[in-house]
Motif scaffolding. Structure first.
Motif, PDB file in Angstrom:
ATOM      1  N   THR A   1       7.255  21.367  -4.821  1.00  0.00           N
ATOM      2  CA  THR A   1       6.971  20.097  -3.777  1.00  0.00           C
ATOM      3  C   THR A   1       8.012  19.344  -3.382  1.00  0.00           C
ATOM      4  O   THR A   1       8.700  18.991  -4.390  1.00  0.00           O
ATOM      5  CB  THR A   1       5.487  19.397  -3.854  1.00  0.00           C
ATOM      6  N   ASP A   2       8.213  19.130  -2.310  1.00  0.00           N
ATOM      7  CA  ASP A   2       9.121  18.149  -1.761  1.00  0.00           C
ATOM      8  C   ASP A   2       8.392  16.824  -2.023  1.00  0.00           C
ATOM      9  O   ASP A   2       7.585  16.448  -1.126  1.00  0.00           O
ATOM     10  CB  ASP A   2       9.924  18.254  -0.569  1.00  0.00           C
ATOM     11  N   PHE A   3       8.926  16.095  -2.902  1.00  0.00           N
ATOM     12  CA  PHE A   3       7.982  14.664  -3.052  1.00  0.00           C
ATOM     13  C   PHE A   3       8.496  13.466  -2.247  1.00  0.00           C
ATOM     14  O   PHE A   3       8.413  12.320  -2.495  1.00  0.00           O
ATOM     15  CB  PHE A   3       8.253  14.213  -4.443  1.00  0.00           C
ATOM     16  N   ASN A   4       9.694  13.908  -1.122  1.00  0.00           N
ATOM     17  CA  ASN A   4      10.107  12.618  -0.172  1.00  0.00           C
ATOM     18  C   ASN A   4       8.802  12.449   0.399  1.00  0.00           C
ATOM     19  O   ASN A   4       8.120  13.063   1.241  1.00  0.00           O
ATOM     20  CB  ASN A   4      11.134  13.362   0.705  1.00  0.00           C
ATOM     21  N   PRO A   5       8.370  11.064   0.424  1.00  0.00           N
ATOM     22  CA  PRO A   5       7.471  10.602   1.233  1.00  0.00           C
ATOM     23  C   PRO A   5       7.442  10.413   2.628  1.00  0.00           C
ATOM     24  O   PRO A   5       6.208  10.248   3.261  1.00  0.00           O
ATOM     25  CB  PRO A   5       7.451   9.233   0.601  1.00  0.00           C
ATOM     26  N   PHE A   6       8.667  10.520   3.334  1.00  0.00           N
ATOM     27  CA  PHE A   6       8.697  10.445   4.643  1.00  0.00           C
ATOM     28  C   PHE A   6       8.636  11.895   5.180  1.00  0.00           C
ATOM     29  O   PHE A   6       8.892  12.239   6.576  1.00  0.00           O
ATOM     30  CB  PHE A   6      10.208   9.886   4.902  1.00  0.00           C
ATOM     31  N   ARG A   7       8.564  13.028   4.357  1.00  0.00           N
ATOM     32  CA  ARG A   7       8.493  14.553   4.826  1.00  0.00           C
ATOM     33  C   ARG A   7       7.042  14.775   5.033  1.00  0.00           C
ATOM     34  O   ARG A   7       6.584  14.773   3.800  1.00  0.00           O
ATOM     35  CB  ARG A   7       9.347  15.292   3.880  1.00  0.00           C
ATOM     36  N   LEU A   8       6.457  15.004   5.867  1.00  0.00           N
ATOM     37  CA  LEU A   8       5.255  15.754   6.196  1.00  0.00           C
ATOM     38  C   LEU A   8       4.657  16.884   5.968  1.00  0.00           C
ATOM     39  O   LEU A   8       3.395  17.125   5.903  1.00  0.00           O
ATOM     40  CB  LEU A   8       4.705  15.102   7.327  1.00  0.00           C
ATOM     41  N   ARG A   9       5.666  17.659   5.816  1.00  0.00           N
ATOM     42  CA  ARG A   9       5.382  19.104   5.689  1.00  0.00           C
ATOM     43  C   ARG A   9       5.304  19.324   4.210  1.00  0.00           C
ATOM     44  O   ARG A   9       5.903  18.636   3.269  1.00  0.00           O
ATOM     45  CB  ARG A   9       6.756  19.895   6.327  1.00  0.00           C
ATOM     46  N   ALA A  10       4.792  20.482   3.537  1.00  0.00           N
ATOM     47  CA  ALA A  10       4.782  20.729   2.484  1.00  0.00           C
ATOM     48  C   ALA A  10       5.912  21.139   1.752  1.00  0.00           C
ATOM     49  O   ALA A  10       6.432  20.854   0.718  1.00  0.00           O
ATOM     50  CB  ALA A  10       3.848  21.945   2.128  1.00  0.00           C
TER      51      ALA A  10
ATOM     52  N   TYR B   1       0.839  -1.208  -0.116  1.00  0.00           N
ATOM     53  CA  TYR B   1      -0.187   0.009  -0.047  1.00  0.00           C
ATOM     54  C   TYR B   1       0.842   1.260   0.090  1.00  0.00           C
ATOM     55  O   TYR B   1       0.668   2.029  -0.718  1.00  0.00           O
ATOM     56  CB  TYR B   1      -0.815  -0.067   1.144  1.00  0.00           C
ATOM     57  N   LEU B   2       2.028   1.229   0.898  1.00  0.00           N
ATOM     58  CA  LEU B   2       2.524   2.371   0.945  1.00  0.00           C
ATOM     59  C   LEU B   2       3.622   2.653  -0.501  1.00  0.00           C
ATOM     60  O   LEU B   2       3.288   4.038  -0.970  1.00  0.00           O
ATOM     61  CB  LEU B   2       3.785   2.443   2.062  1.00  0.00           C
ATOM     62  N   VAL B   3       3.974   1.891  -0.896  1.00  0.00           N
ATOM     63  CA  VAL B   3       4.692   2.034  -2.104  1.00  0.00           C
ATOM     64  C   VAL B   3       3.695   2.223  -3.350  1.00  0.00           C
ATOM     65  O   VAL B   3       4.101   3.242  -4.134  1.00  0.00           O
ATOM     66  CB  VAL B   3       5.482   0.599  -2.566  1.00  0.00           C
ATOM     67  N   GLY B   4       2.995   1.584  -3.326  1.00  0.00           N
ATOM     68  CA  GLY B   4       1.874   1.761  -4.458  1.00  0.00           C
ATOM     69  C   GLY B   4       0.992   3.000  -4.489  1.00  0.00           C
ATOM     70  O   GLY B   4       1.228   3.880  -5.700  1.00  0.00           O
ATOM     71  N   GLU B   5       0.871   3.563  -3.293  1.00  0.00           N
ATOM     72  CA  GLU B   5       0.011   4.875  -2.913  1.00  0.00           C
ATOM     73  C   GLU B   5       1.003   5.793  -3.581  1.00  0.00           C
ATOM     74  O   GLU B   5       0.644   6.844  -4.189  1.00  0.00           O
ATOM     75  CB  GLU B   5      -0.591   5.103  -1.911  1.00  0.00           C
TER      76      GLU B   5
ATOM     77  N   GLY C   1       1.212   2.320 -10.184  1.00  0.00           N
ATOM     78  CA  GLY C   1       0.803   2.252  -8.762  1.00  0.00           C
ATOM     79  C   GLY C   1       0.409   0.838  -8.508  1.00  0.00           C
ATOM     80  O   GLY C   1       0.664   0.120  -7.694  1.00  0.00           O
ATOM     81  N   GLN C   2      -0.662   0.518  -9.241  1.00  0.00           N
ATOM     82  CA  GLN C   2      -1.464  -0.903  -9.145  1.00  0.00           C
ATOM     83  C   GLN C   2      -0.510  -2.118  -9.338  1.00  0.00           C
ATOM     84  O   GLN C   2      -0.390  -2.901  -8.936  1.00  0.00           O
ATOM     85  CB  GLN C   2      -2.669  -0.777  -9.785  1.00  0.00           C
ATOM     86  N   ALA C   3       0.469  -2.004 -10.474  1.00  0.00           N
ATOM     87  CA  ALA C   3       1.383  -2.833 -10.918  1.00  0.00           C
ATOM     88  C   ALA C   3       2.231  -3.252  -9.643  1.00  0.00           C
ATOM     89  O   ALA C   3       2.290  -4.454  -9.351  1.00  0.00           O
ATOM     90  CB  ALA C   3       2.136  -2.379 -12.017  1.00  0.00           C
ATOM     91  N   VAL C   4       2.832  -2.062  -9.099  1.00  0.00           N
ATOM     92  CA  VAL C   4       4.010  -2.335  -8.051  1.00  0.00           C
ATOM     93  C   VAL C   4       3.182  -2.819  -6.674  1.00  0.00           C
ATOM     94  O   VAL C   4       3.588  -3.905  -6.103  1.00  0.00           O
ATOM     95  CB  VAL C   4       4.671  -1.044  -7.772  1.00  0.00           C
ATOM     96  N   ASP C   5       1.962  -2.397  -6.456  1.00  0.00           N
ATOM     97  CA  ASP C   5       1.229  -2.847  -5.234  1.00  0.00           C
ATOM     98  C   ASP C   5       0.899  -4.089  -5.387  1.00  0.00           C
ATOM     99  O   ASP C   5       1.058  -4.950  -4.470  1.00  0.00           O
ATOM    100  CB  ASP C   5      -0.099  -1.928  -5.336  1.00  0.00           C
ATOM    101  N   SER C   6       0.393  -4.477  -6.619  1.00  0.00           N
ATOM    102  CA  SER C   6      -0.235  -5.896  -6.868  1.00  0.00           C
ATOM    103  C   SER C   6       0.833  -6.937  -6.677  1.00  0.00           C
ATOM    104  O   SER C   6       0.958  -7.947  -5.896  1.00  0.00           O
ATOM    105  CB  SER C   6      -0.887  -6.228  -8.162  1.00  0.00           C
TER     106      SER C   6
END
Length: 231
Positions: A222-231, A124-128, A158-163
């Motif tokens: 935008t910072d696209f780092n998935p671990f950064r919760l600030r904009a 879910y995390l990777v796919g989303e 996203g769905q290819a990697v998720d599945s």
């Protein structure tokens, strides 16, 4: 002399309801993923009934509210899944009441939940995040045009990697490799097909939300780092 006050900032009205629905779909998917169904020779997990809704909501979040908002909701959904798996573990470990004779059925139905949940959480995390990233990047590259193409393209990735991740982590060692591949392709095609069939719903919904919220996210800078919760 008093300085003029800044105009009040109106928070998005529909962001919280969408985030709530998103999290609810994730929990339902974890429960349904334990059943593998087959119709007309096509094999798939029962979670395919509702899980593509999470991608629809993810598309809406990224397209209307931006990648930064989608990132927060994705992590909130992950937290909900953690709460679910911990809660199930505690519930299963509690000694049943003498008159309650359904402990075995309870464990049989939900017994696969820990492995399925862990597999689902990772996938879910990777796919989303891939879905949101591809959608946001394509929006910038295409100057906001071709919404339908961008929704489908992001879902394909996203769905290819998720599945692939979910089925490998959840069923490797319990299903033959060839069956895993067949199942993965079937699930991926069903999810992409679901996204295409949902366009008559998702496109008007996105357009309506943009009008109602007065928002049309631009992720330039935008910072696209998935671990950064600030904009």
């Amino acid at each position: 002399m008093d300085l003029p006050s800044a105009p009040p900032v109106t928070p998005p009205r529909f962001l919280v309801p969408i985030a709530g629905l998103f999290s609810g779909v994730l929990i339902i998917s974890l429960i349904l993923a334990g059943k593998i169904a087959e119709i007309g020779g096509v094999t798939f997990t029962a979670a395919v009934i509702v899980f593509p809704l999470s991608y629809l909501f993810g598309d809406v979040l990224t397209e209307v509210y931006g990648y930064a908002s989608a990132r927060k909701v994705v992590w909130a959904g992950f937290a909900v899944q953690v709460i679910w798996i911990v809660s199930y573990g505690i519930a299963a470990a509690l000694p049943p009441a003498p008159f309650w004779t359904h402990q075995q059925a309870f464990e049989t139905i939900l017994g696969a939940t820990p492995r399925l949940a862990l597999a689902g959480m990772g996938a879910y995390l990777v796919g989303e995040f891939l879905n949101a990233y591809v959608l946001a990047r394509l929006k910038l590259a295409l100057a906001g045009r071709f919404v339908a193409f961008r929704l489908i393209a992001s879902t394909v990735v996203g769905q290819a990697v998720d599945s692939a991740l979910f089925l490998t982590l959840a069923f490797a060692g319990t299903l033959p490799p060839a069956e895993l591949v067949r199942l993965g392709v079937s699930v991926w095609l069903l999810k992409v097909g679901w996204e295409i069939l949902a366009l008559p719903l998702s496109l008007p919904l996105i357009a309506w939300l943009k009008r109602e919220e007065g928002l049309d996210a631009d992720d330039r800078g935008t910072d696209f780092n998935p671990f950064r919760l600030r904009a």
